[in-house]
Design a protein around this motif. Sequence first.
Motif, PDB file in Angstrom:
ATOM      1  N   LYS A  78      30.519  51.633  42.881  1.00  0.00           N
ATOM      2  CA  LYS A  78      31.888  51.450  42.377  1.00  0.00           C
ATOM      3  C   LYS A  78      32.795  52.589  42.850  1.00  0.00           C
ATOM      4  CE  LYS A  78      34.462  50.907  38.055  1.00  0.00           C
ATOM      5  NZ  LYS A  78      34.338  50.843  36.568  1.00  0.00           N
ATOM      6  N   LYS A  80      39.516  43.616  39.619  1.00  0.00           N
ATOM      7  CA  LYS A  80      38.438  43.908  38.669  1.00  0.00           C
ATOM      8  C   LYS A  80      37.246  42.979  38.878  1.00  0.00           C
ATOM      9  CE  LYS A  80      41.189  45.920  34.927  1.00  0.00           C
ATOM     10  NZ  LYS A  80      41.616  45.777  33.509  1.00  0.00           N
ATOM     11  N   GLU A  81      37.536  41.700  39.119  1.00  0.00           N
ATOM     12  CA  GLU A  81      36.454  40.743  39.322  1.00  0.00           C
ATOM     13  C   GLU A  81      35.659  41.063  40.591  1.00  0.00           C
ATOM     14  OE1 GLU A  81      38.102  36.845  39.267  1.00  0.00           O
ATOM     15  OE2 GLU A  81      38.364  36.807  37.085  1.00  0.00           O
ATOM     16  N   THR A 139      35.338  44.046  41.939  1.00  0.00           N
ATOM     17  CA  THR A 139      34.566  45.268  41.657  1.00  0.00           C
ATOM     18  C   THR A 139      33.309  44.943  40.859  1.00  0.00           C
ATOM     19  OG1 THR A 139      36.571  46.621  41.645  1.00  0.00           O
ATOM     20  CG2 THR A 139      34.623  47.537  40.560  1.00  0.00           C
ATOM     21  N   LYS A 140      33.438  44.100  39.850  1.00  0.00           N
ATOM     22  CA  LYS A 140      32.280  43.704  39.044  1.00  0.00           C
ATOM     23  C   LYS A 140      31.237  42.970  39.883  1.00  0.00           C
ATOM     24  CE  LYS A 140      34.464  43.344  34.482  1.00  0.00           C
ATOM     25  NZ  LYS A 140      34.816  42.412  33.365  1.00  0.00           N
ATOM     26  N   GLU A 166      29.430  45.532  41.989  1.00  0.00           N
ATOM     27  CA  GLU A 166      28.512  46.306  41.150  1.00  0.00           C
ATOM     28  C   GLU A 166      27.248  45.497  40.852  1.00  0.00           C
ATOM     29  OE1 GLU A 166      30.049  48.946  37.838  1.00  0.00           O
ATOM     30  OE2 GLU A 166      31.778  47.649  38.193  1.00  0.00           O
TER      31      GLU A 166
END
Length: 431
Positions: free
Chosen positions: A353, A371-372, A374-375, A378
């Motif tokens: 991240k 955000k999606e 990045t998730k 991860e």
Amino acid sequence: MQITMIGIDHSKASIAYRELFSFTKAGAMEAMKYMKEKFELSGCVLLSTCNRTELWISSGEKAHIPPYEMLCEVKKINRKQYGEFFVEREGKEAVDHLLRLTCGLNSKIFGEDQIISQVREALALSRKCGCEDMVLEKVFQTAIAAAKKVKSTVRLTAVDQSIAYKGVQLLKEELGGLKGVRCLIIGNGQMGKLIANALTSHGADVTMTLRKRMHGQEEQGSIVPEHCSMLPYEERHSALEESKVVISATLSPHFTLKKEEVQSVLSEEKKRVWMDLAVPRDIDPTLNHTFGISIYDIDTMGQTACDSENDLQVKEALNILNQYAECVARWFAFRKQVPQVKRITALAAEDTKCRIGEPIETLVLDQKDGKELTKAIEAAAEKSVGKLLYGLRDTLSPDLWQTCMNALEDAAKKDTLKTGSRKDRYEGKRK
């Protein structure tokens, strides 16, 4: 291994005792759901066949009451009465038993094939009612895979000794032949169809019962095996007098042939061979030796001992099973490393991240999409690292697991990306 089983089978208990603890599919699902909730089990599987009933449970801590008492509570049976007929096994002993059982080494009819399907079905029922867990899933799936391997590489019997085959052989011995012999089969499930096909292949005249309505649909002649005639279940008594052979194999919890009903339709005293292939029994046992009837049940149709022809094959089968047992043992042993694996994968995901934060910010994305993404990255990092770490279970000696995990966790904790601002790091990387 946090796994325990309790079982009653043909080796210690007659059919009269086994049928007390037998379950239909619906009954097994209801019982599993009840036991999992009532006794706070992590998972449970009920295996109920003609020759055995076994309850398999797994839990983080040892169950607060013995599994035998769980069964007795479900069946509303006095726990002081039948304990002598049960065997309890834990851990490796339980796993070894399931491996042998699933490939037919512990069957009454040695080497029979049906048990694989029965074990698979028991696991499927547990899944269906939400009662399986990771431990039972692993053990049962390994047993099924091992049985398939044994069946594909080892010939455990000199001849096909399925229940259908044994039934036909017994009838030929009793009657001297089957060509033209009138046979009535009550029940058109898997067992009924197996025996019907075996009988017709020897020239018998076979009639099979069929209920008028099955699962809300009208009767269907297509589910009656080829060369068999069909008779409505409700008219089964009308065929008894002319049938030299009667075989009942249903899932009914009650007798399909009751003494008072049978006596009213039989008149002539003649040689009749009746087979009861159900547990609980379908045929009233008091009918034995009346009107010339000889009744055989599942206990009279098989043998557990390995003969000399199979000694070499059995050794080969056991070698295969030992390999699968070792795989299960390693899987259980590695479970102690799982918390550390999760810590390492989490650290790897955090590191990833940090590395992708700046590049993602340069993309033309709204806040939600960023955000999606990045998730997702991860999660991918966790899975990728987790795959490598779990791979050590099969590629690294167990005595090195802890040393390797400690070294990896220490490396993952090193603060290699937290000197200077993220922008400076990114700009430095670009230069």
